[in-house]
Every structure is written in structure tokens, then in C-alpha cells.
Write an enzyme that holds these catalytic residues in place. Structure first.
Site, PDB file in Angstrom:
ATOM      1  N   LYS A 230      -9.409 -34.013 -61.556  1.00 31.50           N
ATOM      2  CA  LYS A 230      -9.346 -32.710 -61.166  1.00 31.50           C
ATOM      3  C   LYS A 230      -8.940 -31.798 -61.829  1.00 31.50           C
ATOM      4  CE  LYS A 230      -6.879 -30.259 -58.014  1.00 31.50           C
ATOM      5  NZ  LYS A 230      -5.687 -29.913 -57.030  1.00 31.50           N
TER       6      LYS A 230
HETATM    7  P1  FBP Z   1      -4.814 -24.974 -54.455  1.00 36.74           P
HETATM    8  O1  FBP Z   1      -6.349 -24.864 -54.045  1.00 36.74           O
HETATM    9  O2  FBP Z   1      -3.914 -24.444 -53.517  1.00 36.74           O
HETATM   10  O3  FBP Z   1      -4.707 -24.427 -55.973  1.00 36.74           O
HETATM   11  O4  FBP Z   1      -4.509 -26.499 -54.574  1.00 36.74           O
HETATM   12  C1  FBP Z   1      -4.732 -27.355 -55.672  1.00 36.74           C
HETATM   13  C2  FBP Z   1      -3.773 -27.901 -56.313  1.00 36.74           C
HETATM   14  O5  FBP Z   1      -3.997 -28.699 -57.431  1.00 36.74           O
HETATM   15  C3  FBP Z   1      -2.653 -28.592 -55.653  1.00 36.74           C
HETATM   16  O6  FBP Z   1      -2.743 -29.936 -55.450  1.00 36.74           O
HETATM   17  C4  FBP Z   1      -1.146 -28.063 -56.156  1.00 36.74           C
HETATM   18  O7  FBP Z   1      -0.266 -28.116 -55.552  1.00 36.74           O
HETATM   19  C5  FBP Z   1      -1.744 -26.808 -56.731  1.00 36.74           C
HETATM   20  O8  FBP Z   1      -3.088 -26.727 -56.984  1.00 36.74           O
HETATM   21  C6  FBP Z   1      -0.654 -26.692 -58.074  1.00 36.74           C
HETATM   22  O9  FBP Z   1      -1.076 -25.257 -58.395  1.00 36.74           O
HETATM   23  P2  FBP Z   1      -0.415 -24.621 -59.693  1.00 36.74           P
HETATM   24  O10 FBP Z   1      -0.902 -25.328 -60.840  1.00 36.74           O
HETATM   25  O11 FBP Z   1      -0.680 -23.190 -59.484  1.00 36.74           O
HETATM   26  O12 FBP Z   1       1.144 -24.904 -59.606  1.00 36.74           O
END
Ligand code: FBP
Length: 331
Positions: A230
């Protein structure tokens, strides 16, 4: 009944015209092709990969939409849930993932423990095994291991999840942690999902989503043995001088999002690893869907959409998730 004009193998899930034979024959062809990329995995792991790939509205298409809800830990409760207060309740997210027909639901230990028994068997689960909070600050994230492979088994999960931060001073520790967790998870028949988010003193802020860096982070996750990788959607910026020379000499296209996604997917063993893209901070429907179209055109396998789903009222979230799924189903 699926939306008009949307192509699902054998008809949309729930379509009375879709026979179980359609699902068995048409869907398994693509899923089996994907499973063949993971030839060293044991039967348990392959079965769990298939569970995720065959579940939900996109089941059998080889495309995925996953709901991730670790933001309560990563960003704090108000930033995560105040926009849509029912989302403070962990059971809300199980229901959202199930009602929207997601392939899987990913969360840290506490959230999964709060609903895994009530929703047992209703949706494949991914236990996020490390987390970092936003309270300490600092430029180099060093997440804690917050769950175990045995927790994942006890909760009936199909996979473990783990975040690495390439470019953090603590990255080698994370690589070593996931090496051990992944070895154990695979030996016990689970799949491995790696969130690969370049961040830390090794790169600039813009570098976190630079195309060369995201592609590099994708390759690192693949080399660490991830089944699903991811990453964030990449920009056209190139961070590293030496990489820039190659992008220019080899004329690697960077202009459009589909071009960039293509390069990222190619960086995952020539497209033989499942790469999905994160949704990012909450934004408007059109912006979300434009980005998804770009990812789908570039050959991305799907999305993991947290804030853009659970921060909307449930009916709107389900509508948006269905629109996202339809884009992938038709790609
Ligand atoms: P989102 O769709 O809310 O961006 O979630 C994906 C994710 O990977 C979450 O698992 C994680 O908490 C978040 O993004 C981390 O976001 P950031 O890198 O902005 O802290």
C-alpha cells in the site's frame, strides 16, 4: 443489482442473473492468476489471499477496496472521528466495510477486538501490527509493535498489516520487525500487507510522494515479502538526483497520474505484486473519483480508503465506495 453499465464478472454481486457458476469460473481465473505470483506461499496463505480477493462487491475481479481504520491511533480521536461521531464506535467500521462490500477491513488490535466476535466470518480482517501516534512528534517515525501474529489468528484475520517508513532513521528496525513477523505470519498461513510510507529525515516533505521515492518504497515492500503493498499516489516530482538522471535518460513518463501509477506497479516486480493506493485526507467526491480513475487507468489494483469513507455520513460513504468500486470493476 449492480449499477447500469458496470461490468462485473458474471454480473454484479447480488444480481439475480449472476450464477454461482459465473462466480466460480470467471472470477477464479483472474484470482488464480494473481495467486500464481505467490508460488512460495503455503496453502493457508494462498487461501487467505483468495478470501480477500474473492470477497465483497469486487470479489473475483482482481481489484480491491479495503477500509483501513487506524487513524484513531495515528492521528487521534477528534481528528479522526469528530466529523462523523458514530465512527467513534468500532462496530461502526465493521458495518461500514460489510455494507459497502469492501474486500477487507484493517485496524489495530483494540478496534478489531471490539467487533471480531460479533462480525465473525462477515468480512476478511487485517490486523495492523504496528502503530505510531502523533503525540511525540519528531521527524523520524519509529512505530511500536502493538499486536502479534497469534492475536491475528485468534481474531480470525486473513492477514497482518505493518507500516514501514523508508527514509526514517528507524527504518532498519522496522524492516527487521516485519521480517520476523512476516516469517511467522506466513508459516501460520496468513497473508502480509505492508503500508510503505516514505517519511523522515532522509527525504524532503515533497519527497514523501515523489514518484521515484514511492516507486522505491514499493520495491522495498515487495523485497520484504509483502503480498499486498500500500502506497500513496505519487506526484510528478523526482526527489533523488541519481534517479532523476535515469528518469530523463530512459524517458520514463511522469506527466499524468496513470503514467506514474504504471511506473509504481512496474516497480512491484513488473506488476506481479498487488499494489493498492491510499485515499488520503478527506476531500470532495469529484476529487476522490478523479484520482481513482487515474489509479485505475494506470493499472493500480485498488484503493484503501479510510478518511474519505468513515468521515462521511454512512449512506454517502457507501455511495462513494460503490462509485470507486465501479471504476475499478470497469478498468
Ligand atoms: P486514509 O484513506 O485515511 O488516508 O487511510 C489510509 C492510511 O494509510 C491509514 O491506514 C493511515 O492511518 C493513514 O493513511 C496515514 O495517514 P498519514 O500518512 O497522513 O498520517
Amino acid at each position: 443489482m449492480g449499477p447500469v453499465g458496470v461490468r462485473y464478472p458474471g454480473g454484479a454481486p447480488g444480481d439475480p442473473g449472476r450464477s454461482s457458476e459465473d462466480e466460480k469460473v470467471v472470477s477464479s481465473k483472474r484470482v488464480k492468476e494473481i495467486l500464481s505470483w505467490y508460488g512460495s506461499s503455503n496453502a493457508g496463505t494462498l487461501g487467505n489471499l483468495a478470501r480477500i480477493l474473492n470477497h465483497g462487491r469486487l470479489g473475483g475481479t482482481g481489484k480491491l477496496v479495503i477500509l483501513p481504520v487506524d487513524q484513531g491511533f495515528e492521528h487521534g480521536p477528534a481528528r479522526s472521528f469528530a466529523k462523523n461521531p458514530p465512527a467513534y464506535d468500532p462496530r461502526y467500521h465493521f458495518e461500514l466495510a460489510i455494507d459497502a462490500g469492501c474486500n477487507a477491513y484493517a485496524a489495530p488490535l483494540g478496534f478489531l477486538e471490539a467487533g471480531a466476535a460479533e462480525f465473525a466470518g462477515d468480512i476478511p480482517l487485517i490486523l495492523k501490527l504496528n502503530n505510531s501516534d502523533s503525540l511525540y512528534g519528531g521527524t523520524d517515525p519509529a512505530p511500536a509493535v502493538t499486536g502479534s501474529v497469534d492475536d491475528a489468528l485468534r481474531l480470525g484475520c486473513a492477514a497482518i498489516g505493518f507500516t514501514i517508513y523508508p527514509a526514517s532513521a528507524a527504518r532498519n528496525e522496522m524492516y527487521q520487525q516485519i521480517r520476523a513477523l512476516s516469517e511467522e505470519a506466513k508459516s501460520k498461513g496468513l497473508a502480509v500487507v505492508i503500508w510503505s510510507y516514505p517519511r523522515g529525515s532522509g527525504i524532503s516533505k515533497d519527497g514523501e510522494t515523489a514518484l521515484d521515492v514511492v516507486a522505491y518504497a514499493t520495491q522495498i515492500a515487495a523485497q520484504l515479502g509483502a503480498h499486498f503493498i500500500k502506497v500513496k499516489p505519487p506526484t510528478a516530482y523526482i526527489e533523488q538526483k541519481d534517479a532523476k538522471k535515469v528518469f530523463e535518460s530512459e524517458k520514463i513518463p511522469v506527466e499524468t497520474l496513470p503514467d506514474r501509477v504504471r511506473h509504481v506497479v512496474q516497480s512491484a516486480f513488473g506488476g506481479r505484486r498487488i499494489v493498492i493506493f491510499s485515499g488520503g485526507a478527506a476531500k470532495g467526491r469529484d476529487e476522490v473519483l478523479d484520482e481513482i480513475r487515474g489509479i485505475a487507468q494506470g493499472g493500480g489494483f485498488g484503493s484503501i480508503v479510510g478518511r474519505n469513507s468513515f468521515q462521511r455520513p454512512k449512506t454517502q460513504a457507501i455511495e462513494l465506495l460503490h462509485e470507486i468500486m465501479d471504476i475499478y470493476a470497469n478498468a
